[in-house]
Design an enzyme around this catalytic site. Structure first.
Site, mmCIF file in Angstrom:
data_model
loop_
_atom_site.group_PDB
_atom_site.id
_atom_site.type_symbol
_atom_site.label_atom_id
_atom_site.label_comp_id
_atom_site.label_asym_id
_atom_site.label_seq_id
_atom_site.Cartn_x
_atom_site.Cartn_y
_atom_site.Cartn_z
ATOM 1 N N GLY A 13 -34.774 11.726 36.504
ATOM 2 C CA GLY A 13 -34.722 11.347 35.097
ATOM 3 C C GLY A 13 -34.576 12.494 34.114
ATOM 4 O O GLY A 13 -35.100 12.432 33.002
ATOM 5 N N LEU A 95 -23.479 -2.179 40.406
ATOM 6 C CA LEU A 95 -23.751 -3.413 39.673
ATOM 7 C C LEU A 95 -22.591 -4.388 39.875
ATOM 8 O O LEU A 95 -21.427 -3.979 39.934
ATOM 9 C CB LEU A 95 -23.942 -3.097 38.188
ATOM 10 C CG LEU A 95 -25.175 -2.213 37.919
ATOM 11 C CD1 LEU A 95 -25.113 -1.601 36.521
ATOM 12 C CD2 LEU A 95 -26.472 -3.011 38.101
ATOM 13 N N ASN A 109 -22.590 5.148 31.306
ATOM 14 C CA ASN A 109 -22.998 5.866 32.511
ATOM 15 C C ASN A 109 -22.610 7.325 32.360
ATOM 16 O O ASN A 109 -21.644 7.644 31.669
ATOM 17 C CB ASN A 109 -22.299 5.279 33.742
ATOM 18 C CG ASN A 109 -22.689 5.992 35.025
ATOM 19 O OD1 ASN A 109 -23.884 6.275 35.270
ATOM 20 N ND2 ASN A 109 -21.715 6.326 35.869
ATOM 21 N N HIS A 111 -21.526 10.680 34.659
ATOM 22 C CA HIS A 111 -21.084 11.065 36.001
ATOM 23 C C HIS A 111 -20.790 12.562 36.005
ATOM 24 O O HIS A 111 -20.121 13.062 35.099
ATOM 25 C CB HIS A 111 -19.831 10.268 36.379
ATOM 26 C CG HIS A 111 -19.373 10.569 37.767
ATOM 27 N ND1 HIS A 111 -20.037 10.096 38.889
ATOM 28 C CD2 HIS A 111 -18.352 11.332 38.228
ATOM 29 C CE1 HIS A 111 -19.425 10.535 39.976
ATOM 30 N NE2 HIS A 111 -18.413 11.294 39.598
ATOM 31 N N GLU A 145 -15.331 -1.392 38.356
ATOM 32 C CA GLU A 145 -14.950 -0.348 39.307
ATOM 33 C C GLU A 145 -15.837 0.882 39.088
ATOM 34 O O GLU A 145 -16.013 1.340 37.953
ATOM 35 C CB GLU A 145 -13.473 0.029 39.090
ATOM 36 C CG GLU A 145 -12.904 0.883 40.184
ATOM 37 C CD GLU A 145 -11.531 1.439 39.802
ATOM 38 O OE1 GLU A 145 -11.169 2.497 40.334
ATOM 39 O OE2 GLU A 145 -10.853 0.816 38.958
ATOM 40 N N GLU A 176 -24.622 18.009 30.933
ATOM 41 C CA GLU A 176 -24.929 16.562 30.884
ATOM 42 C C GLU A 176 -25.964 16.286 29.805
ATOM 43 O O GLU A 176 -25.845 15.322 29.045
ATOM 44 C CB GLU A 176 -25.462 16.082 32.241
ATOM 45 C CG GLU A 176 -24.442 16.110 33.359
ATOM 46 C CD GLU A 176 -25.006 15.535 34.645
ATOM 47 O OE1 GLU A 176 -25.708 14.520 34.597
ATOM 48 O OE2 GLU A 176 -24.746 16.118 35.718
HETATM 49 C C1 GRF Z 1 -26.940 13.350 37.220
HETATM 50 O O1 GRF Z 1 -26.195 14.412 37.739
HETATM 51 C C2 GRF Z 1 -26.046 12.231 36.786
HETATM 52 O O2 GRF Z 1 -24.830 12.673 36.257
HETATM 53 C C3 GRF Z 1 -25.794 11.486 38.069
HETATM 54 O O3 GRF Z 1 -27.030 11.526 38.746
HETATM 55 C C4 GRF Z 1 -27.766 12.664 38.305
HETATM 56 C C5 GRF Z 1 -29.070 12.157 37.787
HETATM 57 O O4 GRF Z 1 -29.948 13.194 37.443
HETATM 58 N N1 GRF Z 1 -25.293 10.163 37.803
HETATM 59 P P1 GRF Z 1 -31.206 12.895 36.551
HETATM 60 O O5 GRF Z 1 -32.006 11.791 37.233
HETATM 61 O O6 GRF Z 1 -30.732 12.490 35.190
HETATM 62 O O7 GRF Z 1 -31.977 14.181 36.507
#
Ligand code: GRF
Length: 194
Positions: A13, A95, A109, A111, A145, A176
């Site tokens: 998280g 999902l 989401n 990624h 998808e 991120e």
């Molecule tokens: C992140 O790299 C996200 O992009 C991917 O899964 C990872 C989750 O990390 N979908 P966290 O749980 O947010 O630390």
């Protein structure tokens, strides 16, 4: 009126935490109303509680192979909490089209790749193997998808000489944490359409 957001997690998280932190700003257009994990042991649950955010566990294993029953429970929880937007943040369940359609244009989401490159798992290893010069992360609307759907924010970092999967992953993760709050802000302010 701030949008009410639920974050769906399965693990540590860290993106969830970045969203919770960003949403503390008084001018942020969204509030994190709920964190839901499909895994009771997800470390992110304790982090959410420590930040004063309500949490719930909907354990997918309790539903066996009844995927739709799991998703109906999820959907009920979201609706009962008057959730407007859903952010997937390391949520490791695919999902169904039914659930995706119900939250179409309202579910995001993140990624860890420059989509459409490297959909799926092990993106950092695959980026290194492919020898790309830049790698990054993408926030997008969820469509049936996997790791597809209209892009909201994407940003990149340089791949460095000597990078390992771990060093590259760490640099992308910092990215991120910057782009997810930006993307949620854009959606909550209605500046992006799916
Ligand atoms: C992140 O790299 C996200 O992009 C991917 O899964 C990872 C989750 O990390 N979908 P966290 O749980 O947010 O630390």
């Amino acid at each position: 009126m701030k949008k009410r957001v639920a974050i769906l997690i399965s693990g540590r998280g860290s993106n969830m935490t970045a969203l919770i932190e960003a949403a503390k700003a008084s001018d942020y257009p969204a509030e994190i109303a709920l964190v839901i994990s499909n895994r009771p042991e997800a470390p992110g649950l304790a982090r959410a509680r420590a930040a004063g955010v309500a949490t719930a566990v909907i354990d997918h294993t309790a539903f066996g192979d009844r995927r739709e029953a799991f998703e109906r429970a999820l959907d009920d929880k979201l609706r009962n909490n008057r959730i407007n937007l859903v952010c997937l943040a390391g949520f490791m369940r695919l999902l169904t089209p039914w659930f995706v359609a119900r939250w179409s244009g309202r579910m995001l989401n993140i990624h860890p790749s420059l989509l459409p490159q490297f959909k799926g798992l092990h993106t950092h290893r695959r980026a290194l193997e492919a020898g790309v010069k830049r790698h990054g992360a993408t926030v997008h609307f969820v469509v049936p998808e996997m790791d597809s759907g209209p892009m909201i924010v994407q940003d990149s970092v340089a791949v460095r000489e000597g990078d390992t999967e771990a060093t590259l992953a760490a640099r992308v993760l910092e990215l991120e944490h910057r782009i997810y709050p930006r993307a949620l802000r854009a959606v909550a302010e209605g500046r992006t359409k799916s």
